[in-house]
Enzyme design. Structure first.
Site, PDB file in Angstrom:
ATOM      1  N   GLU A   1      42.301 -46.948 -34.165  1.00  0.00           N
ATOM      2  CA  GLU A   1      41.339 -47.171 -32.820  1.00  0.00           C
ATOM      3  C   GLU A   1      40.828 -46.355 -31.542  1.00  0.00           C
ATOM      4  O   GLU A   1      39.638 -46.892 -31.382  1.00  0.00           O
ATOM      5  CB  GLU A   1      41.730 -48.756 -32.074  1.00  0.00           C
ATOM      6  CG  GLU A   1      42.606 -49.355 -33.176  1.00  0.00           C
ATOM      7  CD  GLU A   1      41.175 -50.929 -33.565  1.00  0.00           C
ATOM      8  OE1 GLU A   1      39.797 -50.777 -33.281  1.00  0.00           O
ATOM      9  OE2 GLU A   1      41.179 -51.131 -34.856  1.00  0.00           O
TER      10      GLU A   1
ATOM     11  N   ASN B   1      36.590 -45.311 -30.687  1.00  0.00           N
ATOM     12  CA  ASN B   1      36.346 -46.210 -29.611  1.00  0.00           C
ATOM     13  C   ASN B   1      35.399 -44.641 -29.083  1.00  0.00           C
ATOM     14  O   ASN B   1      34.503 -45.093 -28.587  1.00  0.00           O
ATOM     15  CB  ASN B   1      37.535 -46.403 -28.837  1.00  0.00           C
ATOM     16  CG  ASN B   1      37.638 -48.188 -29.231  1.00  0.00           C
ATOM     17  OD1 ASN B   1      36.724 -48.996 -29.960  1.00  0.00           O
ATOM     18  ND2 ASN B   1      38.223 -48.766 -27.824  1.00  0.00           N
TER      19      ASN B   1
ATOM     20  N   ARG C   1      31.252 -54.410 -34.020  1.00  0.00           N
ATOM     21  CA  ARG C   1      32.371 -54.411 -33.789  1.00  0.00           C
ATOM     22  C   ARG C   1      33.153 -55.586 -33.153  1.00  0.00           C
ATOM     23  O   ARG C   1      32.768 -56.642 -32.545  1.00  0.00           O
ATOM     24  CB  ARG C   1      31.911 -53.398 -32.311  1.00  0.00           C
ATOM     25  CG  ARG C   1      31.503 -52.139 -32.457  1.00  0.00           C
ATOM     26  CD  ARG C   1      32.295 -51.410 -33.034  1.00  0.00           C
ATOM     27  NE  ARG C   1      31.404 -50.579 -34.003  1.00  0.00           N
ATOM     28  CZ  ARG C   1      32.511 -49.838 -34.974  1.00  0.00           C
ATOM     29  NH1 ARG C   1      33.460 -50.102 -35.371  1.00  0.00           N
ATOM     30  NH2 ARG C   1      31.262 -48.606 -35.647  1.00  0.00           N
TER      31      ARG C   1
END
Length: 147
Positions: free
Chosen positions: A50, A54, A108
């Site tokens: 994650e 990002n 997203r």
């Protein structure tokens, strides 16, 4: 004040999506020295995935930049994972940490920070516009009985 590491490694790679799986695997391999459970390993891999995603998607939406993954073993069986980019930064970190908030478009979910927080004991986010973002995550691993 920076905590002294028992062991550490730093990896630098381009912000290409193909490197997300590399970062995830590298974190799992590094954490293996701490004898984690399978569930702990999955938590670590998910949180790193994650954070790196990002950095790639939001830090460098229109260009390739650099991402740094720093892995540290701290006293007390604590694993510290740091993901840093020098991309566009986050104007409002508190807002970005809210579930469902995203700047990445419809594809997203806006759950990256929420997922990191659910799998790690502590997540710290520092960011400055046009200077980048640093995410520091810590997880204390359960002590294992030695055979």
């Amino acid at each position: 004040m920076r905590t002294k590491a028992v062991n550490e490694v730093t990896l630098d790679f381009p912000s290409q999506s193909r490197n997300e799986s590399f970062a995830r695997s590298a974190a799992a391999c590094f954490a293996a020295q701490m004898d984690p459970t399978l569930n702990e390993l999955e938590d670590i891999k998910t949180a790193v995935s994650e954070a790196v995603t990002n950095a790639i998607v939001h830090g460098y939406p229109d260009a390739i930049g650099g991402v740094t993954l720093k892995l540290r073993v701290l006293a007390g069986n604590v694993l510290e994972l740091t993901v840093k980019d020098h991309g566009r930064g986050i104007p409002d970190v508190d807002k970005a940490r809210q579930p469902m908030f995203t700047t990445g478009g419809e594809e997203r979910s806006g759950m990256g920070f929420t997922i990191m927080e659910s799998f790690m004991d502590k997540v710290t986010v520092r960011s400055a516009v046009n200077k980048g973002t640093t995410v520091v995550m810590r997880k204390k691993l359960a002590p294992r009985l030695k055979k």
